[in-house]
Write an enzyme that holds these catalytic residues in place. Structure first.
Site, short mmCIF file in Angstrom:
data_model
loop_
_atom_site.label_atom_id
_atom_site.label_comp_id
_atom_site.label_asym_id
_atom_site.label_seq_id
_atom_site.Cartn_x
_atom_site.Cartn_y
_atom_site.Cartn_z
CE LYS A 227 -11.84 0.87 1.02
NZ LYS A 227 -11.33 1.79 2.02
CG HIS B 100 8.04 -29.23 -0.86
ND1 HIS B 100 8.82 -30.32 -1.15
CD2 HIS B 100 8.42 -28.82 0.38
CE1 HIS B 100 9.61 -30.57 -0.13
NE2 HIS B 100 9.40 -29.68 0.81
CD GLU C 228 -3.28 -0.46 2.06
OE1 GLU C 228 -2.92 -0.20 3.22
OE2 GLU C 228 -4.46 -0.49 1.71
O1 PA5 Z 1 -3.03 1.06 6.04
C1 PA5 Z 1 -4.13 1.48 5.75
O2 PA5 Z 1 -4.42 2.69 5.83
C2 PA5 Z 1 -5.26 0.55 5.34
O3 PA5 Z 1 -4.80 -0.72 5.09
C3 PA5 Z 1 -6.30 0.51 6.41
O4 PA5 Z 1 -5.72 0.11 7.62
C4 PA5 Z 1 -7.43 -0.47 6.07
O5 PA5 Z 1 -7.96 -0.17 4.82
C5 PA5 Z 1 -8.54 -0.38 7.12
O6 PA5 Z 1 -9.01 0.92 7.20
P1 PA5 Z 1 -9.98 1.39 8.34
O7 PA5 Z 1 -9.24 1.40 9.63
O8 PA5 Z 1 -10.39 2.76 7.94
O9 PA5 Z 1 -11.13 0.42 8.36
#
Ligand code: PA5
Length: 419
Positions: free
Chosen positions: A408, A296, A275
């Site tokens: 999303k 494996h 990310e």
């Molecule tokens: O690192 C990040 O920002 C994302 O992976 C969020 O942690 C994840 O999408 C969950 O988001 P939220 O805490 O708003 O539900």
């Protein structure tokens, strides 16, 4: 103390590595001070900001109450909101505390039904962790769990509900209206950098993890990484090596280990780098190798497939377990193993794999002392700092994730969400 060792022969790259380390020295200094461009996302950089004495006392007090009144704790969260806690809870060698049940990380009906079944007949608390309460997995699971709690605890259900979110958000408002306990998801920390905040620490404490030790580990790592210069700084070296290998066509990094307890740590690491880095058509794609099993399967590709992967082994130096193979009079062809410890056999497999892979691809090893709270704290801080540096060298923002919106928005449209 974390150690970084390069296992493959990188003689041909040494000058380029040195130039890179000299060339990005000002980025290191800026990251150590806290880059003002990212000032709204740097709450994790100083562990004292989000995991100071006041926060720890509140976490420990709440966790003690949970452990006294419940035998299960439901961690509702996805991505950065659950990966860090899960990697420690499932990873440390010894802990005493509530069983942790994970929810809010799937939309699959069977998973939800089975999760609720695990709670039947048990006393439990729930913690809904969501920075942005629009995330569908945790928000919808939270609704289902609240309804289940009402059926189990009636009017006293609210005493067992906790939320960790953004002050002023719809989750926060719900807590005000319903009387749920609320913990701050620090506004200056994104999910994947939130291990050493209320987000990671409260579930860990409920599970019986020594969170003070974890914070100490992170803090000791912080002292090191924010003061050491380019030549001595292991996170900086690791970040430079990633960029170097990426530049030479190794666009995937495989985090590999022979330690099965790291399964969920892999998830955390994968999320952190994917990310943070995967933007603007750039970034190393993070993959993981659970060895020896995956030798494996993916082992074949690593050894003989296209040269697109570099590998980082994660290892613990301390011997934690032992299981000695006893002699057996039946002829199974395994007498050469008589008296050997599985610990040593596993290590031999690891050593052999590192040697074999090093002949084909760039390989390095990061080792920590033991899979305990202190060392998980070290690992979290090490990789977060290295990731911020690695993104800086790549020229991408380490703290946003605009690409995640694409699916999303389409999903919300399909589901008829209007606002
Ligand atoms: O690192 C990040 O920002 C994302 O992976 C969020 O942690 C994840 O999408 C969950 O988001 P939220 O805490 O708003 O539900």
């Amino acid at each position: 103390m974390l150690r970084l060792e390069i296992n493959s022969d990188i003689t041909g790259f040494l000058q380029e590595l040195q130039d890179m380390m000299n060339g990005h020295a000002s980025l290191l200094a800026k990251t150590q001070r806290g880059d003002p461009v990212y000032k709204d996302s740097l709450g994790w950089l100083d562990t004292g900001i989000c995991a100071g004495e006041r926060e720890l006392e509140r976490i420990e007090k709440k966790a003690a109450q949970i452990r006294m009144r419940a035998d299960a704790f439901v961690l509702i969260g996805v991505g950065g909101s659950n990966n860090a806690a899960r990697s420690v809870i499932e990873g440390v060698a010894h802990r005493s505390g509530c069983d942790v049940i994970y929810a809010g990380n799937t939309l699959h009906p069977r998973a939800l039904r089975e999760m609720l079944q695990k709670l039947d007949g048990r006393d439990f608390y729930i913690d809904c962790i969501a920075k942005n309460f629009e995330t569908l997995e945790p928000a919808s699971a939270f609704r289902g769990l609240r309804q289940y709690m009402d059926s189990r605890y009636g009017a006293s259900a609210a005493e067992r509900v906790i939320a960790t979110g953004t002050p002023g958000s719809s989750l926060w408002r719900l807590c005000q209206e319903e009387g749920y306990d609320f913990f701050d998801f620090p506004e200056t920390v994104g999910g994947r950098y939130s291990a050493v905040t209320n987000v990671g620490l409260l579930p860990m404490a409920a599970a019986g993890i020594d969170v003070r030790e974890l914070v100490k580990g992170a803090n000791d790592m912080q002292m090191q990484l924010r003061s050491l210069g380019p030549q001595e700084n292991p996170a900086y070296r690791y970040a430079c090596l990633r960029r170097l290998f990426d530049r030479h066509g190794y666009h995937m990094e495989m985090l590999s280990s022979f330690e099965p307890e790291l399964r969920y740590f892999y998830q955390w690491w994968k999320q952190l780098f994917a990310e943070s880095e995967g933007k603007d058509g750039k970034g190393v794609f993070p993959v993981t190798g659970e060895f020896s099993e995956e030798l494996h399967s993916t082992g074949q590709y690593i050894q003989d497939g296209p040269p697109a992967i570099f590998e980082t082994f994660l290892d613990f130096r301390q011997k934690m377990d032992s299981f000695v193979i006893e002699p057996d009079s039946r002829r199974d062809g395994l007498d050469y193993l008589d008296g050997l410890d599985f610990y040593d056999i596993n290590k031999a497999a690891q050593q052999a794999t590192i040697r074999a892979h090093s002949e084909k691809l760039p390989v390095m090893t990061i080792s920590a002392e033991a899979p305990d709270a202190y060392n998980f704290g070290q690992l979290f801080y090490f990789f977060e700092f290295a990731c911020a540096l690695s993104c800086g060298m790549l020229g991408v923002n380490p703290f946003d994730q605009p690409g995640v919106e694409a699916y999303k928005q389409r999903m919300f449209k399909l589901l008829g969400k209007t606002k």
